[in-house]
Every structure is written in structure tokens, then in C-alpha cells.
Write a protein that holds these residues in place. Structure first.
Motif, mmCIF file in Angstrom:
data_model
loop_
_atom_site.group_PDB
_atom_site.id
_atom_site.type_symbol
_atom_site.label_atom_id
_atom_site.label_comp_id
_atom_site.label_asym_id
_atom_site.label_seq_id
_atom_site.Cartn_x
_atom_site.Cartn_y
_atom_site.Cartn_z
ATOM 1 N N ALA A 42 0.763 -1.283 0.143
ATOM 2 C CA ALA A 42 0.131 0.060 -0.022
ATOM 3 C C ALA A 42 0.856 1.221 -0.039
ATOM 4 O O ALA A 42 0.420 2.395 -0.569
ATOM 5 N N GLU A 43 2.080 1.076 0.472
ATOM 6 C CA GLU A 43 3.102 2.233 0.566
ATOM 7 C C GLU A 43 3.772 2.389 -0.904
ATOM 8 O O GLU A 43 3.999 3.581 -1.184
ATOM 9 N N ARG A 44 3.919 1.425 -1.446
ATOM 10 C CA ARG A 44 4.603 1.370 -2.738
ATOM 11 C C ARG A 44 3.629 1.809 -3.881
ATOM 12 O O ARG A 44 3.908 2.566 -4.753
ATOM 13 N N ARG A 47 2.979 12.246 2.002
ATOM 14 C CA ARG A 47 3.659 11.939 0.788
ATOM 15 C C ARG A 47 4.248 12.921 -0.034
ATOM 16 O O ARG A 47 4.666 12.620 -0.963
ATOM 17 N N ASP A 73 -2.074 12.312 5.183
ATOM 18 C CA ASP A 73 -1.328 11.267 4.342
ATOM 19 C C ASP A 73 -0.844 11.827 3.124
ATOM 20 O O ASP A 73 0.509 11.424 2.768
ATOM 21 N N SER A 118 0.263 4.763 4.512
ATOM 22 C CA SER A 118 -1.066 4.791 3.656
ATOM 23 C C SER A 118 -2.013 3.661 4.154
ATOM 24 O O SER A 118 -3.326 3.874 4.184
ATOM 25 N N PHE A 170 0.294 3.495 -4.265
ATOM 26 C CA PHE A 170 -0.833 4.505 -3.590
ATOM 27 C C PHE A 170 -2.207 4.243 -4.192
ATOM 28 O O PHE A 170 -3.198 3.923 -3.374
#
Lengths: 325, 325
Positions: free
Chosen positions: A87-89, B168, B164, A150, A91
Motif C-alpha cells: 500500500a505504501e509502494r 507523501r 497522508d 497509507s 498508492f
């Protein structure tokens, strides 16, 4: 009753399915039908005598949640999620699966509620990732959700939706914030948290494992067996006792890596401990420094949720469930 | 710089516009262009010498947020929302405007950030409605958001998204949780919170007002003038000081209805107070019982946000701003 599990092919989903169909099960649910859903085909639970459906669906795709709701399951476990690292890689994918997919499900239930009064129990797995540093040593039930990923943001948003849809009477929702599950069975995992399991699981079977953080790192754990227990308890509890705050931090064990290692020594001896190689990884150390060291879990404990009391019990649960079949 | 105000036709939007264009303004922003957006046409700020656009747009409609972002405003105030009562009556509209509209805006900025590095300051008005009973007498900055309305839920979700997207690097976001604004100018308002303003504003001009709750009810207030001050400070503060927790409970005045009435007596005498008729309304009493009695607002105060110190100051601000033009 008809039970649906979304995310049934995952580690927890498979164990939950097994617990639901065991004849000796003490959960007290009379299950006539079971619908197992995931983006890959869930394994076949062979001993189940009732009506079984296995469905490959992505609930974030148009109309898919509605097709599940048309079957009117009485109890829905929503375990499906893109994990933290992915989920971080990615979005878009994280928000699509973890937020929009959940909202599609909630809204499909809402439409069925408005048209026919349908109102299932909905058990949602949230995560301690809804909390972000700086954190107290023991996070209380009134502490705010300020996620630093995220994934944690998506889970925190779903908790808010769960509470609002429940308050409105669209379903009877309960969110359970899982501790980091340990010991995870299977192959060494590339997730940032994987080492917490690797350093126990691998030495127990004579394999080496790498420890990428200092031994004083403290974190919050429960066994996969406890996770299944949380889910079953959430499925059967009298939700009138919960009140409007529908997501609960689950009980668990606050342990340092050193506590983990000394528990391993007591269970499996010095030879097992010697298989752990310390190789500090600054990226993992930085990530883990923001993670929750512990919870008081007073509300969940008062509501009857239970977990292990120390890390040795967590190791023994792993041995019983995975190594002594 | 180019400043955009979404929700520019609302009470706060109009006052903010006025404060931004006043030649004597001390906010320190060099404003060459101003874009005023709302679902109805924002009033014309006649003294503004720069480039002015007034646009009637619903940001939750497809492509609308993108059209705003194409103008690349350096600073965006996002004030637009369906109010609490309407969001509760119309579930779909509340989620569409308050959640999806905000997310459309955030995602349009994200796309522009990814394609061109665009990264505006974004000031978002949240609300103390993100908190729901039971609440402590003074809510601390670490207290959790457990809203009891769909409006509060939508605001809490937008706070999570704001944090968030800021983390980012898509924009530089700051959320300000407004106290109940008092004294609201204009006609008596049908909103549940309207009486807090009605019982001051109407007697000050010799008109009667109805008090539907007991005098011991305590709530959290700031003047519309302070709200504009919060927005301007949020627009100009060094956001590096804020850290990852991007939404702040603003300072204000914790006052009972009795405190309000005694302040009115000091400012306008017994004759004004005699115009208040107590007529308890069980529905309003029930609703108000879940509202926040007060905040410590330590973080916001440390960051330089300021409000009135007592309710008499709030009344005097109203008289200066609305009755002595």
C-alpha cells in the motif's frame, strides 16, 4: 446461518475457515452455508458438510460487492487488504483495495438494508498501524489515530466508516485492531515486520534467521491462534455492550526482541538462539521505531477478548499449531 | 501569489476574502490573483486590485477539481461543506460533498504534483464534530476522533487523508478544527447550534430569542473574526513546526450558556437578557449533550493560533464587526 469470509485465502482467513468448520468448535455458530471469497481461490475446507461456495472476486470492482450481498450472508468477516508495504509502494492500489473496496462493501450492504432491512454482523480487521509515533509505552483506548503509512490511514478511515454505518443501523459492525501476528507460519516473509516471526520460526526448525534491529526494540504481538479467537468472539459478542466506538485494540503481549529471544531459549535452548544473526538494517530500524510498543486494551479485555500472556505462550502456540500436527 | 477559496460564498469565506484583500491586512501575503469558488456565486469583493475570478463549481462533480488545479493556485483554502444537519438528513449528499469532493480535490492536486511538482499550501477547515461523547471536560490533543454524526465522520476522514497526502509530499496541508462560531451574523439559523448565537445576536438589536437548553450546558466557542485569524495563520505558518499530525484543535472559549448570558448582561444590560425566553427542546438537549465542552488546544496555542479569552470578548468582537460598520 450463512457466513462469508472476504480474504479467505490469506493466512488468517484459512485458519478462521478451519476454526469455523471444526466439529469440535466451541464458537456456538450453527453454520449451514459458507462463502469463501478472495482474489485467488481459497483452499478447499474438506470436512465441511454444509453448503460451500468458493468465489474469486475483487470486491473493489464494480458490482462485485453487490453480488456478495445478494446472497444475504448473516455474518461477514472482512479480512481482505493490500498489506502495508504494498500500500505504501502503490498508492492507487492501496486506496482502491483497502478503502474503496471496503466502502463498496459497506454501501452494497446499506442499499440492501434500505431496500429489505438486511442487517448482517460485520467483523472488520483493522490494525495497530492506525497509530503512529510518537506513542506512549502503553496506548490507551482513548488515544488518537495518527497513522504514518497509507495502509494505516486506509484502516483508520474504514474504522470511521464502520462506526458511522453501524450508528445508522445499516449493519452491526465491529472492528478489531490486530497486534502484529507472531509466529507467522510459512516461508520467511519480506515484509518489514517479518523478522519478528523469522527469528523464532526458523531457529525452531534448525534454520538461520537474520535480526535487523536492536534487541531493545519493543512491539505488540499475538499468535495467529489468538487472531482467530478475536474474530470468533467478535462474531458472537453482544454488540450492545460495545457502544458507538466500534473498533477495539485487541489484547496481546508487549515484548522486546530480547524477550522474544529469551523465550526462544527457554523453549528450544541455546542452539536455537545461536542461529539468530544480528545484522542491523537502518531502513528497518527507522520504520520499526514508529511502531506501537504496547496497549492497555482495557475495553477489549473487559469485553472478553483474550490473548497470550507472555511470549513463551506465543511460541508454544506456534509449536502446537504448526509443528505438531 | 494566487489564492483560491473553495466555499467563498459562506459566512467564513466572505470574511476571509475581505481580510485577504484589505490593504491594511497584516497577513503578509502578496496576493496578485484570487479565485473564489462556491456552488453559488461568491459576492464581489470590490476593492481588490489584482486578478479576480469568481467561479460557480461543485468540486465533487467530475473534472471540476482538476479545472481548479490547472490554474495552479499557490494557496488553497478549502472551506466548502454540507453542514452537520443536512449531512445527517441526506447521507449520500453528505458523503459526496464532504468526503468525495474533498478527495477529488486532493487527488487532482496529487496528479498535478506527480506530473509537474506542483505542491500548494492547503488549509482545510475541519470541526470539533470529529469528537463524540463521552468526552472529557477539556479534550487534549491526543484524544481520539469518534464522531457521532456523518458530518463529523466525513471531517475526520478528510483529516486522515490530509495527513497522508501531506506526508507523501503531494501538498502542504494543515487542518484546523473550528470551535462553534459565535456570534454568527445574519438571520436566526435553524441549525441545532444556532441558538448559541441567536441568544446574543437578537437581544443586542432588541429582538427576542429562544433558549432551548438548560443554562449549565457547556460548549466551545470562537468568534468569526478568530476563525479568519486561524485561517490566515494556517496559511502563513512554518508548517515544518507542525510535524505529521496535521490537524489541530483551535483555541477558543469554554463557556456555559449561563456564562454567555452573564456576559450579555455586562455588555448590554438586564433589558437585553430579558429578551431571552427559556423553552427547553428535548431533541436539541439530547443532541447538544454529546458536544465538546472544551479543549486544551495546547499544540495550536504553542503554534501561535489565538482566540478570545472569555465570552464577553466574543460579544464585543461581534458588536465591532457587525453593528459598528
Amino acid at each position: 446461518m450463512h457466513v462469508a469470509i472476504i480474504g479467505a485465502a490469506g493466512m488468517v482467513g484459512v485458519k478462521l475457515t478451519q476454526a469455523l468448520i471444526e466439529p469440535s468448535a466451541r464458537h456456538g455458530l450453527e453454520i449451514e452455508a459458507l462463502t469463501l471469497i478472495d482474489v485467488v481461490e481459497p483452499p478447499l475446507p474438506e470436512t465441511f458438510q454444509g453448503e460451500l461456495r468458493r468465489e474469486v472476486r475483487d470486491l473493489s470492482a464494480a458490482g462485485e460487492a453487490q453480488r456478495l450481498v445478494e446472497q444475504r450472508p448473516d455474518l461477514i468477516f472482512h479480512l481482505a487488504a493490500i498489506v502495508s508495504g504494498e500500500a505504501e509502494r502503490d498508492f492507487d492500489k492501496g486506496y482502491r483495495i483497502n478503502l474503496d473496496g471496503t466502502r463498496e462493501l459497506f454501501d452494497a450492504i446499506r442499499q440492501a438494508n434500505l431496500s429489505s432491512g438486511y442487517c448482517p454482523r460485520l467483523v472488520f480487521t483493522s490494525s495497530i498501524a492506525v497509530f503512529g509515533a510518537p506513542l506512549p509505552e502503553r496506548i490507551g483506548d482513548d488515544f488518537h489515530s495518527t497513522p504514518l503509512t497509507s495502509y494505516g490511514t486506509q484502516k483508520a478511515i474504514c474504522e470511521l466508516l464502520l462506526a458511522d454505518y453501524t450508528r445508522r443501523g445499516f449493519f452491526d459492525g465491529i472492528g478489531i485492531r490486530l497486534p502484529t501476528l507472531c509466529v507467522r507460519p510459512g516461508k520467511p516473509n519480506l515484509a518489514a515486520s517479518g523478522f519478528f516471526s523469522n527469528i523464532i520460526r526458523e531457529p525452531l526448525v534448525g534454520q538461520p534467521a537474520i535480526l535487523p534491529v536492536p534487541r531493545e526494540v519493543r512491539h505488540w504481538f499475538a499468535s495467529p491462534r489468538s487472531a482467530v479467537g478475536f474474530l470468533l468472539h467478535a462474531a458472537t459478542i453482544d454488540t450492545a455492550l460495545i457502544g458507538p466506538r466500534r473498533s477495539l485494540s485487541m489484547p496481546g503481549v508487549s515484548a522486546t526482541v530480547d524477550d522474544q529471544i529469551e523465550a526462544l531459549r527457554r523453549v528450544a535452548g541455546d542452539a536455537a538462539v545461536a542461529l539468530i544473526e544480528e545484522r542491523p538494517d537502518p531502513a528497518i530500524i527507522a520504520m520499526v521505531s514508529g511502531w506501537a510498543p504496547g496497549f492497555d486494551a482495557e475495553r477489549a479485555t473487559a469485553l472478553g477478548f483474550t490473548a497470550e500472556r507472555d511470549f513463551e505462550q506465543i511460541i508454544r502456540a506456534h509449536i502446537e499449531d504448526e509443528l505438531e500436527p
